[in-house]
Design an enzyme around this catalytic site. Structure first.
Site, PDB file in Angstrom:
ATOM      1  N   GLU A   1      61.443 -56.583 -74.780  1.00 53.47           N
ATOM      2  CA  GLU A   1      61.882 -55.960 -73.538  1.00 53.47           C
ATOM      3  C   GLU A   1      62.936 -56.820 -72.841  1.00 53.47           C
ATOM      4  O   GLU A   1      62.778 -58.034 -72.688  1.00 53.47           O
ATOM      5  CB  GLU A   1      60.682 -55.758 -72.609  1.00 53.47           C
ATOM      6  CG  GLU A   1      61.020 -54.979 -71.353  1.00 53.47           C
ATOM      7  CD  GLU A   1      59.799 -54.726 -70.494  1.00 53.47           C
ATOM      8  OE1 GLU A   1      59.974 -54.208 -69.381  1.00 53.47           O
ATOM      9  OE2 GLU A   1      58.678 -55.060 -70.932  1.00 53.47           O
TER      10      GLU A   1
ATOM     11  N   ASP B   1      43.756 -47.761 -66.954  1.00 54.98           N
ATOM     12  CA  ASP B   1      42.698 -47.068 -67.694  1.00 54.98           C
ATOM     13  C   ASP B   1      41.610 -48.068 -68.045  1.00 54.98           C
ATOM     14  O   ASP B   1      41.885 -49.132 -68.615  1.00 54.98           O
ATOM     15  CB  ASP B   1      43.253 -46.437 -68.967  1.00 54.98           C
ATOM     16  CG  ASP B   1      44.245 -45.329 -68.670  1.00 54.98           C
ATOM     17  OD1 ASP B   1      44.035 -44.608 -67.685  1.00 54.98           O
ATOM     18  OD2 ASP B   1      45.234 -45.203 -69.417  1.00 54.98           O
TER      19      ASP B   1
ATOM     20  N   ILE C   1      46.022 -52.901 -60.410  1.00 53.58           N
ATOM     21  CA  ILE C   1      44.580 -52.659 -60.457  1.00 53.58           C
ATOM     22  C   ILE C   1      43.933 -53.746 -61.306  1.00 53.58           C
ATOM     23  O   ILE C   1      44.341 -53.987 -62.439  1.00 53.58           O
ATOM     24  CB  ILE C   1      44.256 -51.277 -61.035  1.00 53.58           C
ATOM     25  CG1 ILE C   1      44.995 -50.178 -60.272  1.00 53.58           C
ATOM     26  CG2 ILE C   1      42.758 -51.031 -61.020  1.00 53.58           C
ATOM     27  CD1 ILE C   1      44.636 -50.070 -58.812  1.00 53.58           C
TER      28      ILE C   1
ATOM     29  N   CYS D   1      43.777 -36.637 -82.090  1.00 57.40           N
ATOM     30  CA  CYS D   1      44.841 -37.345 -82.806  1.00 57.40           C
ATOM     31  C   CYS D   1      44.340 -38.301 -83.880  1.00 57.40           C
ATOM     32  O   CYS D   1      44.881 -38.333 -84.990  1.00 57.40           O
ATOM     33  CB  CYS D   1      45.757 -38.066 -81.822  1.00 57.40           C
ATOM     34  SG  CYS D   1      44.953 -39.387 -80.859  1.00 57.40           S
TER      35      CYS D   1
ATOM     36  N   ASP E   1      61.133 -42.943 -70.579  1.00 58.06           N
ATOM     37  CA  ASP E   1      61.019 -43.454 -69.216  1.00 58.06           C
ATOM     38  C   ASP E   1      60.149 -42.502 -68.403  1.00 58.06           C
ATOM     39  O   ASP E   1      60.078 -41.301 -68.685  1.00 58.06           O
ATOM     40  CB  ASP E   1      62.404 -43.573 -68.572  1.00 58.06           C
ATOM     41  CG  ASP E   1      62.388 -44.514 -67.384  1.00 58.06           C
ATOM     42  OD1 ASP E   1      61.418 -45.291 -67.259  1.00 58.06           O
ATOM     43  OD2 ASP E   1      63.321 -44.470 -66.572  1.00 58.06           O
TER      44      ASP E   1
ATOM     45  N   HIS F   1      47.657 -42.601 -78.650  1.00 58.76           N
ATOM     46  CA  HIS F   1      47.950 -41.543 -79.617  1.00 58.76           C
ATOM     47  C   HIS F   1      48.068 -42.180 -80.996  1.00 58.76           C
ATOM     48  O   HIS F   1      48.645 -43.265 -81.151  1.00 58.76           O
ATOM     49  CB  HIS F   1      49.236 -40.813 -79.256  1.00 58.76           C
ATOM     50  CG  HIS F   1      49.556 -39.691 -80.196  1.00 58.76           C
ATOM     51  ND1 HIS F   1      48.680 -38.650 -80.431  1.00 58.76           N
ATOM     52  CD2 HIS F   1      50.634 -39.447 -80.995  1.00 58.76           C
ATOM     53  CE1 HIS F   1      49.212 -37.819 -81.312  1.00 58.76           C
ATOM     54  NE2 HIS F   1      50.384 -38.277 -81.677  1.00 58.76           N
TER      55      HIS F   1
ATOM     56  N   ASP G   1      53.241 -37.596 -88.244  1.00 56.51           N
ATOM     57  CA  ASP G   1      52.256 -37.263 -87.209  1.00 56.51           C
ATOM     58  C   ASP G   1      51.695 -35.866 -87.459  1.00 56.51           C
ATOM     59  O   ASP G   1      52.376 -34.865 -87.222  1.00 56.51           O
ATOM     60  CB  ASP G   1      52.903 -37.332 -85.822  1.00 56.51           C
ATOM     61  CG  ASP G   1      51.866 -37.320 -84.705  1.00 56.51           C
ATOM     62  OD1 ASP G   1      50.708 -36.970 -84.983  1.00 56.51           O
ATOM     63  OD2 ASP G   1      52.216 -37.651 -83.562  1.00 56.51           O
TER      64      ASP G   1
ATOM     65  N   GLU H   1      67.521 -54.481 -77.418  1.00 59.87           N
ATOM     66  CA  GLU H   1      66.829 -53.344 -76.820  1.00 59.87           C
ATOM     67  C   GLU H   1      67.807 -52.469 -76.047  1.00 59.87           C
ATOM     68  O   GLU H   1      67.791 -51.237 -76.159  1.00 59.87           O
ATOM     69  CB  GLU H   1      65.708 -53.824 -75.897  1.00 59.87           C
ATOM     70  CG  GLU H   1      64.917 -52.668 -75.280  1.00 59.87           C
ATOM     71  CD  GLU H   1      64.140 -53.067 -74.039  1.00 59.87           C
ATOM     72  OE1 GLU H   1      62.990 -52.619 -73.905  1.00 59.87           O
ATOM     73  OE2 GLU H   1      64.698 -53.782 -73.181  1.00 59.87           O
TER      74      GLU H   1
END
Length: 716
Positions: free
Chosen positions: A476, A610, A506, A306, A429, A364, A387, A481
């Site tokens: 948010e 990640d 995590i 990408c 979602d 991306h 894109d 929104e």
């Protein structure tokens, strides 16, 4: 300066003509023929005025909606407006026509006609006539032919003055790509280097990139890209005419950067097998990619992902004059059925049951280009998302956009092009399902998977990241929104999220470096007044940028985990270099997943993160006095951070204005553990100003390590 007249058929000399007449019709004192000895397309002055100086070495390159200069030198006598007539002709494409806007014929005149090609006198000194010509701000871009007819009475000659390239003009208020900030024009049109953001939302990592839109051969390659697109091959006249619109050109570039439907530039690959080409992580600039595509007869270049697709598109669009920037979206959704929902199905251990076309990419990249949208309602001008990565077809072709970023923020999915797909990339979602051994399905809670985070681009004029999430999304939980979700019919997002008294996330103890062993932690909080008997599954796997998982490199299964009332627990998971080194992709990413199961309550709680493993620093020293046309040496050094030797090491450097071509130095001997390796690369700066030298280090165990150094080149 041109010293020979070129006929319309391309041979030396003039093409003379005369009207049929009789001696009785001739004026008693006819003026002598006007003899054009030579002409000057003023490459240096026009290049400076049109911000195309680096493109104007051999051919005139100008921008539409702005005057450019032409000087004519006459022999025998000077131009006289009362008796001489000069008429100019311009044309582009193989079948030019006035109706299509690809051909125009216009006289030298004092009258200025808005929106038309015009020519007027700027100055006259004896036999030298200085003119100014202008292309309308809506003229099609491309390669043009310029000719002139000089006539006196009934006699005349035609001159082929030469070819020129016409580009979009962000400096012209009447142009559809007009950008009113000079600082932004410098960044989004003229800057040849920048940064592209990778890594993860928790650890954003910028890599330097050499866009190089003004390097040798790149403009011609970009024009050729337009000339081999399927729309041109089907109807060249219509295609050339439509090149007046940045919307049309942007859509063509989006399709042509990938090769899925055409003779496009790049072939995508995501399976970590790049032996028959170049790994996407190895590229450090667009110039080498575009040159390879042109030099090998417009055959696809292997391979891209990408950020490579986006970077090449950015180079092409900036070269053509459209303000463009690369953006990165973290946790980017790929929604193939336009339902704004990504569903994951896992087995009882939390592992994906099958490969899916719909998934969440770790990050991306796409591009945004600045333009008006006369085809849409007012308010949708400005940044448009494009894109070029081939994901889904749009009107039968692998391309995406342009779509107004404003429309995405407002939840308006009706504007062209591909608004539902881009809206889903930043707003879809995610629903997770756990399939039990008996086949029953249970919905899991995963509050760590949020789509559309930390949308990033390079800051204007600075080597820093700018967060542009607010351009795509309202805060948010805000009323705006929720209204955007209602408008987009994103009903899942409007549902109240299930709240539980037990939460998990995590955590990492510190930054993790390539080659190191480290621990990650599942941090579990019980905010209830009751005890919970649970099972905890922890797992770590290498992951590529598009979410494809590799083998397990660490795991833990706690069958009996007791959570006391109002308590917290941290469960460690060691991740060892010897376990992940053989499976880590060049993205340097490891996905850690925790699944907390409470059998008595039949609940499933997921948490994921990640982790980006930081590469060692590349150090760059510049030896010598940095002046134009004076040789310099770049000393590049790197220390092996691993516990084993590196073999097959190479150092590649690239930098617009610093090197004519990409340079690679092979290191024949192994680099032992902890050893520092140094190489020197010769440079020859050809442009004054600030430049970036971009470096890539590659080896068998340590791959695609990037570095850069700003270099200020002074005048000779």
């Amino acid at each position: 300066m041109e010293s020979l007249c070129m006929g319309l058929d391309g041979v030396q000399g003039t093409h003379s003509w005369a009207l049929s007449t009789t001696l009785s019709q001739m004026p008693e004192q006819a003026a002598a023929d006007l003899n054009v000895e030579k002409w000057d397309l003023e490459l240096e002055a026009n290049g400076r005025d049109h911000h195309t100086a680096d493109l104007c070495r051999e051919r005139l390159v100008i921008r539409r909606g702005q005057y450019f200069r032409l000087t004519l030198h006459f022999q025998g006598r000077s131009y006289e407006a009362s008796v001489d007539r000069l008429t100019f002709s311009v044309s582009t494409g193989p079948a030019p026509s006035q109706e299509a806007g690809t051909k125009a014929r216009f006289p030298l005149s004092d009258a200025v006609e808005e929106g038309a090609w015009t020519a007027s006198v700027l100055d006259q000194q004896d036999s030298e006539l200085s003119l100014q010509l202008i292309a309308p701000a809506h003229a099609p871009i491309g390669l043009y032919r310029l000719s002139m007819e000089a006539s006196t009475g009934y006699q005349g000659s035609s001159f082929m003055l030469g070819n020129f390239t016409l580009l979009f003009n962000p400096w012209c208020p009447a142009d559809a790509v007009y950008l009113d900030s000079e600082e932004e024009r410098q960044e989004y049109v003229l800057a040849q280097q920048g940064f592209i953001y990778q890594g993860s939302a928790k650890y954003i990592h910028g890599i330097p990139w050499n866009f190089g839109q003004f390097e040798d051969e790149i403009l011609d390659t970009c024009l050729k890209l337009l000339d081999v697109n399927p729309k041109y091959l089907k109807n060249s006249g219509r295609d050339c005419s439509r090149r007046s619109s940045p919307v049309y050109v942007g859509r063509v570039v989006s399709a042509m950067v990938n090769c899925n439907d055409d003779q496009g530039v790049l072939l995508g690959r995501w399976d970590n097998n790049y032996a028959d080409g170049v790994s996407p992580m190895f590229w450090i600039g667009s110039v080498d990619i575009l040159r390879r595509w042109k030099n090998y007869g417009f055959q696809k270049v292997k391979y891209g992902q990408c950020w490579v697709f986006a970077a090449v598109a950015c180079t092409v669009l900036r070269c053509l004059g459209i303000p463009t920037r690369v953006v990165t979206n973290y946790n980017s959704a790929h929604d193939s059925n336009s339902n704004l929902l990504i569903e994951y199905f896992r087995n009882e251990f939390g592992e994906f049951e099958r490969n899916k076309s719909e998934m969440i990419w770790n990050f991306h990249c796409w591009v945004e280009s600045w333009m008006t949208r006369p085809d849409l309602q007012p308010g949708y001008e400005g940044w448009q998302a494009l894109d070029p990565t081939p994901q889904e077809k749009s009107e039968g072709t692998y391309c995406c956009g342009p779509v107004p970023v404003r429309a995405i923020k407002e939840g308006d999915l009706s504007p062209k092009y591909d608004a539902p797909f881009v809206f889903a990339e930043v707003n879809a979602d995610v629903v997770e399902w756990i399939r039990q051994e008996d086949g029953s399905m249970h919905k899991s809670i995963n509050n760590s998977m949020m789509v559309g985070l930390k949308i990033s681009t390079k800051s204007v004029g600075r080597d820093q990241r700018e967060d542009i999430t607010h351009n795509y999304k309202y805060p948010e939980g805000s009323p705006e929104e929720r209204e955007a979700f209602r408008k987009a019919n994103n009903l899942n997002k409007l549902e109240a999220k299930e709240e539980t008294g037990v939460a998990m996330r995590i955590r990492v103890a510190r930054s993790m470096k390539m080659g190191s062993d480290f621990d990650v932690f599942a941090h579990i909080t019980n905010n209830t007044a009751e005890s919970h008997a649970c099972r905890l599954l922890l797992c770590a796997r290498p992951v590529s940028s598009n979410g494809t998982l590799g083998p397990v490199c660490s795991s833990k299964n706690l069958l009996d985990l007791s959570l006391e009332p109002d308590s917290e627990k941290s469960i460690s998971l060691p991740i060892l270099y010897e376990e992940y080194c053989g499976y880590l992709t060049e993205s340097n990413l490891i996905k850690v997943r925790g699944l907390l199961i409470e059998p008595a309550a039949d609940t499933y709680l997921l948490a994921e993160r990640d982790i980006y493993l930081e590469n060692p620093e590349i150090k760059i020293r510049i030896l010598g006095e940095p002046k134009k046309n004076r040789k310099l040496v770049a000393e590049v050094s790197l220390q092996n951070p691993l516990t084993e030797p590196l073999e097959g090491c190479t150092v590649t450097v690239e930098g617009a204005g610093l090197t004519e071509t990409q340079k690679t130095v092979d290191i024949p001997d192994p680099v032992e553990a902890g050893q520092e390796v140094k190489v020197r690369v010769d440079l020859l700066p050809v442009q004054v100003g600030l430049h970036k030298l971009v470096v890539n280090f590659d080896s068998n165990k340590l791959k695609a390590v990037k570095g850069y150094r700003n270099v200020i080149i002074g005048p000779p």
